[in-house]
Structures are given as structure tokens and as C-alpha cells.
Design a protein around this motif. Structure first.
Motif, mmCIF file in Angstrom:
data_model
loop_
_atom_site.group_PDB
_atom_site.id
_atom_site.type_symbol
_atom_site.label_atom_id
_atom_site.label_comp_id
_atom_site.label_asym_id
_atom_site.label_seq_id
_atom_site.Cartn_x
_atom_site.Cartn_y
_atom_site.Cartn_z
ATOM 1 N N ALA A 163 0.866 -1.256 -0.108
ATOM 2 C CA ALA A 163 0.079 0.014 -0.041
ATOM 3 C C ALA A 163 0.838 1.185 -0.032
ATOM 4 C CB ALA A 163 -0.951 0.089 1.000
ATOM 5 N N VAL A 173 -3.166 5.259 4.273
ATOM 6 C CA VAL A 173 -3.460 3.920 4.446
ATOM 7 C C VAL A 173 -4.224 3.666 5.540
ATOM 8 C CG1 VAL A 173 -2.171 1.710 4.378
ATOM 9 C CG2 VAL A 173 -1.372 3.629 2.924
ATOM 10 N N ASP A 204 -5.927 1.745 0.652
ATOM 11 C CA ASP A 204 -5.017 2.732 0.245
ATOM 12 C C ASP A 204 -5.844 3.752 -0.864
ATOM 13 O OD1 ASP A 204 -4.371 2.150 -2.405
ATOM 14 O OD2 ASP A 204 -3.285 0.481 -1.838
#
Ligand code: ADP
Length: 283
Positions: A163, A173, A204
């Protein structure tokens, strides 16, 4: 399928009777093929940074021998390539360890919320260096899960690492852990999220992934865009995640919208009521 004609053995052999032997080698051939592909892919991935290292060594010995500025720059690139090789080897070893334990049931029990907090704390500096924000949403009342804690930590770590790695500076995130089935479960949710357990999700707001790639992301060495090659990936992270989740009888769901972001959701079944009792201490 291989067919061969042979003379039948006693007591069936009579008057030179012939029999047909059918031999299903298809499955063995497919396995051999997979192994050969794996070795070829791994060698190819290792060869690229190795070729760069050899090239730079030759340059340092020859044309750059008297150029300290170029030497510094080349040494830095070489260090990056050597680290890339180390990461790849670590991932290969990780994958092989995970595959070796795949048929053994995990022995321990874990609190997925505590585990998520620990992994997030370890990775926070990485997010800070990339100017990214990591937020945590750990629900209370989570059931214990039957888990190999190191492996589940590795799943969370790989998902958080991706992410961050594929999202730009300033990205958000969110790591959340909630009990399943959740009160907010909707009809769009995968069916398994209605079974008792925990759902760990990593969301994300990065570049997202085009739909056609999603079913292939967990294949070994699969990368969406080879231009990511510089981004310290090997294409093994999600293959490792898939094998670990498989061992835990869990599920992985990936949703993504290009331009908006991705969400990786892992469901792990709740531990049986008596799981881990052997490891608990009684007065
Ligand atoms: P890698 O070592 O390349 O990161 P992975 O198996 O972890 O390998 O991921 C496979 C591919 O999936 C990556 O190369 C990347 O293209 C894509 N990917 C994984 N996670 C994300 C994400 N959060 N956002 C966008 N793309 C992702």
C-alpha cells in the motif's frame, strides 16, 4: 494421457493377446512444468541485478578507476542492486518455508488486533519517510484466531508495504481489524465475511489496479507494470500472502478502482473454543 501397446503378462497372456496401457502423466508434467518455470523465473530475476553488478565492477576497474565522484555514484547503485538481490532471496526463502508448512494446521492462537498494532508500529517509520499517513482502526471484542503469529504478521506487513510502495507521497493508508460477521455487512460483501472470524483490511488511496490484473496478482512473479521494477518488488509478496492465508483456511478479497485506490481484505476463521488451551497456563 499416454497410451502404449504391450503384451499382457501371465496369467492374461493368451495367444499373443495385446493390451493397451493408459498412463496419466498430465498432472506430473504440469507439476514439472511449474517447477521449471519457477526456477527459470527466479534465475531471471536474480540475473538482472547480478548483470548490473558485474557491469559496474568492470566500469570501476576500468573507465571509472580514477574518478572518485563516479565511483561513489556507482557504489550506491551497486548497493541498491545487492539489496534487491537480498530481498528477492529472502522472499524466495519465505515462499518456500510457507509452502513447506502449508499442510500443517497453525498451532498457536492470536489476537489479530494486537498483531496489527505491532506490525503498524514497525512500519510507521517507512510511512513517515514517504510522507504517507497510516491510520489504524482496531475494533474491540475480536475473537481469537488460530494462527501462526509470524505468518499473519507477514501477511499484514506485505499488504501495508505494498500500500505504501505503490502509493504516492501524501497517500492515506488505513489498516482495520474487525470481527466478522460485522454489523455493517452488506449484500455486496463477499459471502465469507458472514462467517465468524476476523477481517483484516488494508485500504489505500493510491493508483489502484485495473480489473484484468486482479485475478493474477497472487501468482508468483506477477507484476502489473514492469516499470515498477525499480520499486523493490519481486512479484512474490502476494503469492506469499495467498499461501499463508490458504494454510490458515482463510480468504483474500481484492477490490480496486483505478485512480481511486485498492482494498485488500483478509478473513481468518475464529479459533475453535478449545484452541491454544495447551499453551495456556493454569494456576
Ligand atoms: P511486488 O513484490 O512486485 O510488490 P506483490 O506480489 O506484492 O509483488 O504484488 C504484485 C503486484 O500487484 C505489484 O507488482 C503491483 O503491481 C500490484 N500491487 C500490489 N499491491 C498494490 C497496491 N496496494 N496498489 C497498487 N498496485 C498494487
Amino acid at each position: 494421457l499416454r497410451a502404449s501397446l504391450m503384451r499382457l503378462p501371465e496369467p492374461f497372456a493368451r495367444d499373443g493377446l495385446l493390451g493397451v496401457v493408459l498412463d496419466d502423466r498430465t498432472q506430473n508434467l504440469a507439476l514439472d512444468r511449474m517447477r521449471a518455470d519457477f526456477v527459470a523465473n527466479a534465475s531471471h530475476e536474480l540475473r538482472t541485478p547480478l548483470a548490473a553488478l558485474i557491469g559496474f565492477i568492470d566500469t570501476l576497474r576500468g573507465p571509472a578507476a580514477d574518478d572518485p565522484v563516479a565511483q561513489q555514484r556507482f557504489l550506491e547503485i551497486m548497493s541498491g542492486q545487492a539489496q534487491r538481490m537480498r530481498r528477492l532471496i529472502d522472499n524466495l526463502m519465505s515462499l518456500s518455508r510457507v509452502q513447506l508448512t502449508e499442510h500443517e494446521r497453525p498451532r498457536g492462537v492470536a489476537d489479530a488486533g494486537l498483531l496489527a498494532e505491532r506490525v503498524a508500529a514497525e512500519l510507521r517509520p517507512l510511512f513517515a519517510t514517504r510522507d504517507q499517513n497510516l491510520s489504524l482502526d482496531i475494533h474491540s471484542g475480536l475473537p481469537q484466531v488460530a494462527a501462526d503469529t509470524d505468518q499473519i504478521a507477514q501477511v499484514i506487513g506485505n499488504l501495508l508495504d505494498n500500500a505504501s510502495k505503490y502509493s504516492p507521497a501524501g497517500a492515506h493508508v488505513r489498516l482495520s481489524v474487525e470481527a466478522a460477521p460485522s454489523a455493517s455487512v452488506s449484500l455486496d460483501e463477499p459471502l465469507w465475511s458472514a462467517l465468524p472470524g476476523v477481517v483484516i483490511s488494508v485500504a489505500d488511496d493510491g493508483p489502484g489496479i485495473a480489473e484484468q490484473h486482479i485475478p493474477r496478482l497472487t501468482e508468483r512473479f506477477y507484476r502489473v507494470d514492469e516499470s515498477h521494477a525499480g520499486r523493490s518488488g519481486s512479484g512474490l509478496g502476494l503469492a506469499i500472502v495467498k499461501h499463508i492465508i490458504g494454510r490458515h483456511r482463510g480468504k483474500l478479497a481484492i477490490e480496486s478502482t483505478p485512480g481511486e485506490g485498492s482494498i485488500f481484505r483478509v478473513w481468518l476463521p475464529a479459533a475453535a473454543a478449545d484452541a491454544g488451551r495447551a499453551s495456556q497456563k493454569y494456576p
